[in-house]
Design a protein around this motif. Sequence first.
Motif, PDB file in Angstrom:
ATOM      1  N   UNK A  39      -3.564   4.554   2.242  1.00  0.00           N
ATOM      2  CA  UNK A  39      -3.659   3.921   0.924  1.00  0.00           C
ATOM      3  C   UNK A  39      -2.306   3.382   0.480  1.00  0.00           C
ATOM      4  N   UNK A  40      -1.224   4.071   0.847  1.00  0.00           N
ATOM      5  CA  UNK A  40       0.113   3.587   0.500  1.00  0.00           C
ATOM      6  C   UNK A  40       0.366   2.206   1.103  1.00  0.00           C
ATOM      7  N   UNK A  44       1.256  -2.263  -0.032  1.00  0.00           N
ATOM      8  CA  UNK A  44       2.136  -3.215   0.642  1.00  0.00           C
ATOM      9  C   UNK A  44       1.372  -4.482   1.021  1.00  0.00           C
ATOM     10  N   UNK A  45       0.147  -4.316   1.502  1.00  0.00           N
ATOM     11  CA  UNK A  45      -0.661  -5.478   1.869  1.00  0.00           C
ATOM     12  C   UNK A  45      -0.956  -6.355   0.666  1.00  0.00           C
ATOM     13  N   UNK A  49       4.293  -2.773  -5.383  1.00  0.00           N
ATOM     14  CA  UNK A  49       4.923  -1.481  -5.103  1.00  0.00           C
ATOM     15  C   UNK A  49       3.924  -0.342  -5.229  1.00  0.00           C
ATOM     16  N   UNK A  50       3.977   0.589  -4.312  1.00  0.00           N
ATOM     17  CA  UNK A  50       3.067   1.731  -4.357  1.00  0.00           C
ATOM     18  C   UNK A  50       3.498   2.711  -5.439  1.00  0.00           C
ATOM     19  N   UNK A  80       8.924  -4.965   4.583  1.00  0.00           N
ATOM     20  CA  UNK A  80       9.546  -4.767   3.270  1.00  0.00           C
ATOM     21  C   UNK A  80       9.102  -3.449   2.655  1.00  0.00           C
ATOM     22  N   UNK A  81       7.820  -3.123   2.825  1.00  0.00           N
ATOM     23  CA  UNK A  81       7.313  -1.864   2.282  1.00  0.00           C
ATOM     24  C   UNK A  81       7.938  -0.675   2.990  1.00  0.00           C
TER      25      UNK A  81
END
Length: 271
Positions: A39-40, A44-45, A49-50, A80-81
């Motif tokens: 889920x985190x 990103x997808x 920001x998570x 990037x994530x």
Amino acid sequence: MTEAETGLPPVEYAVAVERYLAAAGLADGSRRIYRIALHTWAWALADRPAPTGPERRRARPPVLPLALLDHPDTPDRLRAAAARRGADTGPRTLTRELSTLRAAVAWWRARGWIDGDPTTDLRPVDPRPTSHAAAAAPPTPEELRALFALRAPLREQALWHLLHESGAAIETVLALDTDHLDPPRRRTRPGSAPVHWQSGTARLLPLLVAGRPTGPLFLTDRRAPTGTPARDRCPHTGHARLSYRRAAELLTAHTQALGPGWTLRRLRSGR
């Protein structure tokens, strides 16, 4: 008839996650950890920001098409994530979360649900300055005073003080049990991993361990899941040993007002 029963490929990323977890044969605790990690990456997808800290567990991930994994921009978004995630957690946690995503992607590709692999060149990235001296710079006295003045729970304050005052490895500190401590001498007992502390920790530890003569020193807020090893479960409260990942999340959540750069490794680098 459900999508799983018809054998049709899922349209949504979240559905694909559940299909993968159902087929992976994981224990309940591992399935929960894998779900949080996957889920985190959904945030990103979505190029968002998570959530961090306690909100990370409760937040509903964005609704996304699984086909987004084949978008040409997806590898860059994931890189990037990974850089952002690396600023908030240890390399072991980030490596584990990347491995979770790779395993899921491989499973989805094997079923023809996606074509490409956006994780091919994905590696843990250190988002801090390239200078090792700058990356390991300990907190200044002013920064420490601000940290220790936060209205954080006793557990967090005790952990932060102990990491800073002892300089011990984070894994060593989190593996301590209450009966390892020798409070009068401000150290652990012979036979335990050698850890020494100072006055700040000495003030907080007796409050933290009150009524708990045995069991893990640092505990989660919840009862341990079924299957948790006895060594990682408090016999008095039933709560589980605090993990590295969760300790890192808590530090990030509590230090948002202090600015970026707070990590468990940096906190212990002052000694």
